[in-house]
Design an enzyme around this catalytic site. Structure first.
Site, PDB file in Angstrom:
ATOM      1  N   ILE A  64      -5.673   0.968  -5.384  1.00 56.44           N
ATOM      2  CA  ILE A  64      -5.545   2.401  -5.614  1.00 56.44           C
ATOM      3  C   ILE A  64      -4.053   2.674  -5.701  1.00 56.44           C
ATOM      4  CG2 ILE A  64      -5.884   4.692  -4.625  1.00 56.44           C
ATOM      5  CD1 ILE A  64      -8.369   3.456  -3.210  1.00 56.44           C
ATOM      6  N   SER A  65      -3.637   3.189  -6.820  1.00 62.11           N
ATOM      7  CA  SER A  65      -2.220   3.451  -7.062  1.00 62.11           C
ATOM      8  C   SER A  65      -2.087   4.821  -7.725  1.00 62.11           C
ATOM      9  CB  SER A  65      -1.643   2.351  -7.955  1.00 62.11           C
ATOM     10  OG  SER A  65      -0.288   2.602  -8.213  1.00 62.11           O
TER      11      SER A  65
END
Length: 94
Positions: A45-46
């Site tokens: 998750i970025s």
């Protein structure tokens, strides 16, 4: 992501700065694998475009392909499928 956070990135939390460093380190490790001819697939998750750009730039500078895939999932759905409570920790800045 959990395995990286328990090892290489165990000193990082979920602040904006730590998230940036987390993705930077992952990008560097994937680049090292690419240098050896190993295809790496990572799932992280970025939320910050700038962080993903750092990973992309590292690969492009080394002439290693970088393919980003975006999964469009409502946040509420992702949070409801989070058995480890990582979204809760992220919201708390932990």
């Amino acid at each position: 992501g959990d395995n990286i956070r328990h090892g290489l990135n165990k000193n990082l939390g979920f602040s904006a700065e730590d998230r940036t460093e987390n993705i930077r380190r992952i990008g560097e490790v994937a680049k090292l694998m690419g240098d050896m001819g190993i295809i790496s697939m990572t799932a992280f998750i970025s939320p910050y475009i700038a962080d993903r750009k750092i990973a992309r730039d590292v690969h492009e500078a080394a002439k290693i392909p970088f393919i980003e895939v975006h999964i469009d999932c409502p946040l509420e759905v992702a949070e409801s499928r989070d058995p480890k409570g990582l979204y809760k920790k992220a919201r708390a800045g932990e």
